[in-house]
Write an enzyme that holds these catalytic residues in place. Sequence first.
Site, mmCIF file in Angstrom:
data_model
loop_
_atom_site.group_PDB
_atom_site.id
_atom_site.type_symbol
_atom_site.label_atom_id
_atom_site.label_comp_id
_atom_site.label_asym_id
_atom_site.label_seq_id
_atom_site.Cartn_x
_atom_site.Cartn_y
_atom_site.Cartn_z
ATOM 1 N N ILE A 85 0.838 -1.200 0.000
ATOM 2 C CA ILE A 85 0.000 0.000 0.000
ATOM 3 C C ILE A 85 0.871 1.247 0.000
ATOM 4 C CG2 ILE A 85 -1.721 1.313 1.295
ATOM 5 C CD1 ILE A 85 -2.758 -1.385 2.383
ATOM 6 N N ARG A 166 -4.082 0.691 10.866
ATOM 7 C CA ARG A 166 -4.713 0.147 12.071
ATOM 8 C C ARG A 166 -4.747 1.241 13.133
ATOM 9 N NH1 ARG A 166 -6.061 -3.013 8.883
ATOM 10 N NH2 ARG A 166 -5.617 -5.253 8.763
ATOM 11 N N ASP A 189 -9.353 6.551 8.606
ATOM 12 C CA ASP A 189 -10.258 5.493 8.144
ATOM 13 C C ASP A 189 -10.441 4.429 9.213
ATOM 14 O OD1 ASP A 189 -11.868 4.197 6.100
ATOM 15 O OD2 ASP A 189 -10.260 2.707 5.941
ATOM 16 N N GLU A 194 -13.846 0.455 17.288
ATOM 17 C CA GLU A 194 -14.805 0.534 16.172
ATOM 18 C C GLU A 194 -16.011 -0.376 16.427
ATOM 19 O OE1 GLU A 194 -12.979 -0.429 12.491
ATOM 20 O OE2 GLU A 194 -11.580 1.267 12.523
ATOM 21 N N HIS A 217 -13.807 2.878 8.132
ATOM 22 C CA HIS A 217 -13.003 1.701 7.802
ATOM 23 C C HIS A 217 -13.442 1.085 6.472
ATOM 24 C CE1 HIS A 217 -10.343 -1.558 9.845
ATOM 25 N NE2 HIS A 217 -10.081 -1.450 8.541
ATOM 26 N N GLY A 219 -11.415 1.443 3.579
ATOM 27 C CA GLY A 219 -10.272 1.520 2.678
ATOM 28 C C GLY A 219 -10.270 0.465 1.588
ATOM 29 N N ALA A 220 -10.645 -0.747 1.934
ATOM 30 C CA ALA A 220 -10.629 -1.852 0.955
ATOM 31 C C ALA A 220 -11.958 -2.043 0.251
ATOM 32 C CB ALA A 220 -10.238 -3.140 1.662
#
Length: 229
Positions: A85, A166, A189, A194, A217, A219-220
């Site tokens: 990444i 993370r 993110d 969470e 969260h 991102g993916a």
Amino acid sequence: IIRAGAGVNTIDVEAASARGVYVATCPGKNAAAVAELTMAHILALDRRLVDATTALRSGRWEKSTFQVARGLLGRRLGVAGCGSIGRLVLDRARAFGMQLFGWSRSLTDARAQALGVTRCATLQDLAATSDVLSIHLPLTDQTRGIVSRDVLAAMPPGAIVVNTSRAEVLDYEALAELVRSRGMRAGLDVLPEEPKSGSADCDAGIFADGVVYGTPHIGASTDQAQEAI
């Protein structure tokens, strides 16, 4: 057990190993999606896109406020973690004409030269060099809390911090204080504690003051990344 993404911090690997259960991940398959979101945060923070849109939605034309931006050309981007990444973020930032700096425990001078980045000896050195610090570190015993108060305090006033890795690697309490006291901006993110479900209440404390933008969260979460995984 197959983790549909990178990292095994959500899996009890020791317990799995004790029972002869294999654990595997899909590293790199969602890297482009996370790199894209990282750049989206950097651009949005520099131009304050969220605040400008919020003003327009409430019927306010605030050009005098939002026409002030530094721009990315020539600014210094520090990437903490130069894995799949981090490397893609460097590629995308290069297209914006940013100066590129990197740090990771495994980054050598030769590898940095191949990536076209200036290697910093320590994470604190990287922070001190960065107008924008983008975090792409896996969560391990060595990286937990590594982006500490001292690291953040080394950054220039008004700098940008983006965390799409993370939550546990970053000191969020220190970040919130520096947003207030030194005008730092943040794009997040990932958050501590969470919610586990797709829709829930959450603590909005860090977003209450200053220019702090967030995504839940995701991102993916692109079609391309999910298909690749």
